[in-house]
Design an enzyme around this catalytic site. Structure first.
Site, PDB file in Angstrom:
ATOM      1  N   GLY A   1      -4.365  -4.061  -4.431  1.00  0.00           N
ATOM      2  CA  GLY A   1      -5.377  -3.114  -4.883  1.00  0.00           C
ATOM      3  C   GLY A   1      -4.718  -1.784  -5.150  1.00  0.00           C
ATOM      4  O   GLY A   1      -4.030  -1.252  -4.292  1.00  0.00           O
ATOM      5  N   HIS A   2      -4.840  -1.298  -6.351  1.00  0.00           N
ATOM      6  CA  HIS A   2      -4.277   0.000  -6.703  1.00  0.00           C
ATOM      7  C   HIS A   2      -5.401   0.972  -6.978  1.00  0.00           C
ATOM      8  O   HIS A   2      -6.267   0.693  -7.796  1.00  0.00           O
ATOM      9  CB  HIS A   2      -3.412  -0.103  -7.976  1.00  0.00           C
ATOM     10  CG  HIS A   2      -2.166  -0.896  -7.779  1.00  0.00           C
ATOM     11  ND1 HIS A   2      -1.494  -1.469  -8.828  1.00  0.00           N
ATOM     12  CD2 HIS A   2      -1.473  -1.192  -6.682  1.00  0.00           C
ATOM     13  CE1 HIS A   2      -0.433  -2.097  -8.359  1.00  0.00           C
ATOM     14  NE2 HIS A   2      -0.402  -1.944  -7.053  1.00  0.00           N
TER      15      HIS A   2
ATOM     16  N   GLN B   1       2.021  -5.904  -3.307  1.00  0.00           N
ATOM     17  CA  GLN B   1       2.337  -5.993  -1.874  1.00  0.00           C
ATOM     18  C   GLN B   1       3.661  -5.261  -1.591  1.00  0.00           C
ATOM     19  O   GLN B   1       3.970  -4.305  -2.274  1.00  0.00           O
ATOM     20  CB  GLN B   1       2.386  -7.463  -1.398  1.00  0.00           C
ATOM     21  CG  GLN B   1       1.012  -8.110  -1.290  1.00  0.00           C
ATOM     22  CD  GLN B   1       0.531  -8.680  -2.596  1.00  0.00           C
ATOM     23  OE1 GLN B   1       1.256  -9.353  -3.303  1.00  0.00           O
ATOM     24  NE2 GLN B   1      -0.714  -8.433  -2.934  1.00  0.00           N
TER      25      GLN B   1
ATOM     26  N   LYS C   1       2.134   2.334  -5.038  1.00  0.00           N
ATOM     27  CA  LYS C   1       2.815   1.830  -6.241  1.00  0.00           C
ATOM     28  C   LYS C   1       2.015   2.128  -7.493  1.00  0.00           C
ATOM     29  O   LYS C   1       2.576   2.434  -8.537  1.00  0.00           O
ATOM     30  CB  LYS C   1       3.020   0.313  -6.152  1.00  0.00           C
ATOM     31  CG  LYS C   1       4.020  -0.103  -5.102  1.00  0.00           C
ATOM     32  CD  LYS C   1       4.195  -1.605  -5.080  1.00  0.00           C
ATOM     33  CE  LYS C   1       2.990  -2.343  -4.572  1.00  0.00           C
ATOM     34  NZ  LYS C   1       2.671  -2.121  -3.159  1.00  0.00           N
TER      35      LYS C   1
ATOM     36  N   ASP D   1       0.813  -1.226   0.000  1.00  0.00           N
ATOM     37  CA  ASP D   1       0.000   0.000   0.000  1.00  0.00           C
ATOM     38  C   ASP D   1       0.840   1.267   0.000  1.00  0.00           C
ATOM     39  O   ASP D   1       0.462   2.281   0.593  1.00  0.00           O
ATOM     40  CB  ASP D   1      -0.961   0.040   1.207  1.00  0.00           C
ATOM     41  CG  ASP D   1      -1.793  -1.212   1.304  1.00  0.00           C
ATOM     42  OD1 ASP D   1      -2.270  -1.663   0.254  1.00  0.00           O
ATOM     43  OD2 ASP D   1      -1.950  -1.740   2.419  1.00  0.00           O
TER      44      ASP D   1
HETATM   45  P1  IMP Z   1      -2.799 -12.698   1.727  1.00  0.00           P
HETATM   46  O1  IMP Z   1      -1.889 -12.123   0.703  1.00  0.00           O
HETATM   47  O2  IMP Z   1      -4.255 -12.433   1.462  1.00  0.00           O
HETATM   48  O3  IMP Z   1      -2.522 -14.163   1.994  1.00  0.00           O
HETATM   49  O4  IMP Z   1      -2.504 -11.952   3.126  1.00  0.00           O
HETATM   50  C1  IMP Z   1      -1.282 -12.131   3.832  1.00  0.00           C
HETATM   51  C2  IMP Z   1      -0.823 -10.823   4.455  1.00  0.00           C
HETATM   52  O5  IMP Z   1      -0.440  -9.921   3.440  1.00  0.00           O
HETATM   53  C3  IMP Z   1      -1.882 -10.109   5.284  1.00  0.00           C
HETATM   54  O6  IMP Z   1      -1.253  -9.436   6.350  1.00  0.00           O
HETATM   55  C4  IMP Z   1      -2.448  -9.087   4.312  1.00  0.00           C
HETATM   56  O7  IMP Z   1      -3.034  -7.987   4.961  1.00  0.00           O
HETATM   57  C5  IMP Z   1      -1.184  -8.711   3.568  1.00  0.00           C
HETATM   58  N1  IMP Z   1      -1.446  -8.189   2.218  1.00  0.00           N
HETATM   59  C6  IMP Z   1      -1.803  -8.896   1.129  1.00  0.00           C
HETATM   60  N2  IMP Z   1      -1.954  -8.088   0.064  1.00  0.00           N
HETATM   61  C7  IMP Z   1      -1.674  -6.849   0.482  1.00  0.00           C
HETATM   62  C8  IMP Z   1      -1.624  -5.573  -0.168  1.00  0.00           C
HETATM   63  O8  IMP Z   1      -1.831  -5.421  -1.369  1.00  0.00           O
HETATM   64  N3  IMP Z   1      -1.296  -4.525   0.616  1.00  0.00           N
HETATM   65  C9  IMP Z   1      -0.994  -4.650   1.931  1.00  0.00           C
HETATM   66  N4  IMP Z   1      -1.017  -5.819   2.572  1.00  0.00           N
HETATM   67  C10 IMP Z   1      -1.357  -6.910   1.863  1.00  0.00           C
END
Ligand code: IMP
Length: 431
Positions: A40-41, A226, A16, A13
């Site tokens: 999510g962008h 991420q 990017k 977040d």
């Molecule tokens: P997952 O990717 O849904 O398995 O989540 C694993 C961890 O990564 C959790 O702490 C999520 O909140 C974090 N996470 C996954 N995608 C994002 C993102 O795009 N931005 C911030 N945190 C993320």
């Protein structure tokens, strides 16, 4: 010609999407290499907001090729909805603008069901706070060699056979271990057959396409999702996502060799946020944290969850500089700090009474670290209207120079607002 990898330098977040959107101007091709619709962008073009989860934000630029590499996991329903939304807004007039590698792994209904049920059942340290999109279980099956790829999905007999083969084990786990309802193979096959019909037109080979385009002299942008500290190997394990978010993932996630990567730009907020569980040494659970969340509108683009907020962490950033081989730093959301009289920068940790300059490789150790801060004066003025580094207030310039000094990485871009024209470029990685 140049190839540039964009990575999140924190816990995701970092903004990017906007930086990728700006750099896309210089590139012919934009490729995503890992993650899925957990990302999510939010992009603001003119006054219109577009939220993208899977498709590279380069899709908003006509004539740019957007490639989804083999390292991505794809939820067909979400992907097709995203296409429909883009088309309704007048984007993606030419379907050849979008290519999906046949080796991407497909997020199946059991992946989502398992992800959600596991998180629901988890307590204490076992809770990860996943996005519930089935990302982890899909990557588990990829590594476990029982995944379903896009190239399987578009071949009906092979797809149906794989669903029949894998579902009994998934249903056993769902019913007997997680206490959830079982899934029906025929329903899944029918639902996914409809997706396959629409998806087939986007099927391609990311590696062939990108390597041909590198040879042809294209500028190429690799778009990471991420953040570095969520990397499955180098992040704050187990509080990580399930893919290789670092710059190295751009190679394995698209089939481009490391010798073709020219620059790695890490994106970082002027402060830090994190969603989900896991250690976060500079977290602010006070009025200042609330102010950052409110001013920065720190609510997840994917889940809407309030983000945890904290001061800039140079120890964590130095880790990202090293593990990515970062060549430049893009600082976003500078304007969120506009009103502050004093800004804190964490330059080291205190861990059990010892000063630590490097980021612990173990999340349990990290959870025992407390920040050691250096205070710098805030600029307490509006940054909008500044078109160059020299036009920024002296104290804002000093803050950026300080970030360079404590991270060991040059600042190449500064974002002072959500719009495209609220951006200052100090150095263009495309030359
Ligand atoms: P997952 O990717 O849904 O398995 O989540 C694993 C961890 O990564 C959790 O702490 C999520 O909140 C974090 N996470 C996954 N995608 C994002 C993102 O795009 N931005 C911030 N945190 C993320």
């Amino acid at each position: 010609m140049a190839t540039v990898v964009i990575v999140g330098a924190q816990w995701g977040d970092e903004g990017k999407g906007k930086v990728v959107d700006i750099y896309t101007e210089y590139a012919q091709d934009v490729a995503r290499y890992q993650g899925g619709n957990n990302a999510g962008h939010t992009l603001v073009v003119g006054n219109e907001k577009t939220v993208l989860h899977l498709i590279p934000s380069g899709i908003l630029h006509e004539g740019k090729r957007c490639i989804i590499g083999n390292g991505v996991v794809l939820d067909p329903k979400v992907f097709l909805q995203e296409i429909d939304n883009l088309k309704a807004k007048g984007y993606l007039k030419d379907d050849s603008q979008l290519v999906v590698d046949g080796n991407v792994h497909i997020i199946m209904p059991w992946h989502k069901a398992i992800d959600i049920a596991r998180e629901k059942a988890a307590t204490g340290a076992r809770k990860i706070g996943t996005t519930g999109r089935g990302i982890g279980p899909t990557y588990e099956d990829k590594i476990g060699r029982r995944g379903i790829r896009l190239s399987d999905l578009v071949r009906p007999e092979i797809f149906a056979r794989k669903v029949e083969e894998f579902l009994p084990e998934k249903n056993f786990f769902l019913e007997k271990f997680l206490g959830e309802a079982p899934l029906d193979a025929q329903e899944i096959v029918a639902e996914y057959a409809a997706y396959a019909q629409r998806l087939v037109r986007y099927l391609g080979c990311a590696s062939t396409l990108l390597n041909e385009n590198i040879a042809a002299g294209h500028n190429i942008l690799f778009e990471g999702a991420q953040g570095s500290l969520l990397d499955v190997d180098h992040g704050t394990y187990p509080y990580v996502t399930s893919s290789s978010t670092l710059a190295g993932g751009a190679c394995t996630g698209t089939g481009v060799g490391p010798r073709f990567i020219d620059a790695v730009i890490g994106i970082s907020k002027a402060y830090v946020t994190r969603v989900g569980e896991g250690p976060f040494p500079t977290e602010l659970n006070d009025a200042m944290g609330e102010q950052l969340r409110r001013t920065g509108q720190e609510f997840g683009a994917t889940t809407g969850r309030p983000r945890r907020t904290g001061w800039f962490d140079a120890v964590a950033l130095r880790e990202a500089v090293r593990t990515n081989g970062m060549t430049g730093l893009a600082i976003t959301k500078m304007d969120v700090l506009n009103e502050l009289e004093t800004i804190r920068i964490c330059t080291a940790y205190d861990c059990d009474g010892k000063r630590l300059e490097t980021f612990p490789r173990d999340a349990e150790v990290l959870s025992r670290c407390t920040p050691i801060y250096e205070d710098v004066p805030g600029w307490q003025s509006d940054l909008s209207g500044a078109k160059s580094f020299a036009e920024l207030p002296a104290k804002a310039q000093a803050y950026l120079r300080k970030l360079e000094a404590v991270t060991g990485c040059p600042v190449v871009l500064v974002s002072i607002g959500p719009r495209r024209d609220e951006t200052i470029q100090l150095l263009n990685p495309f030359g």
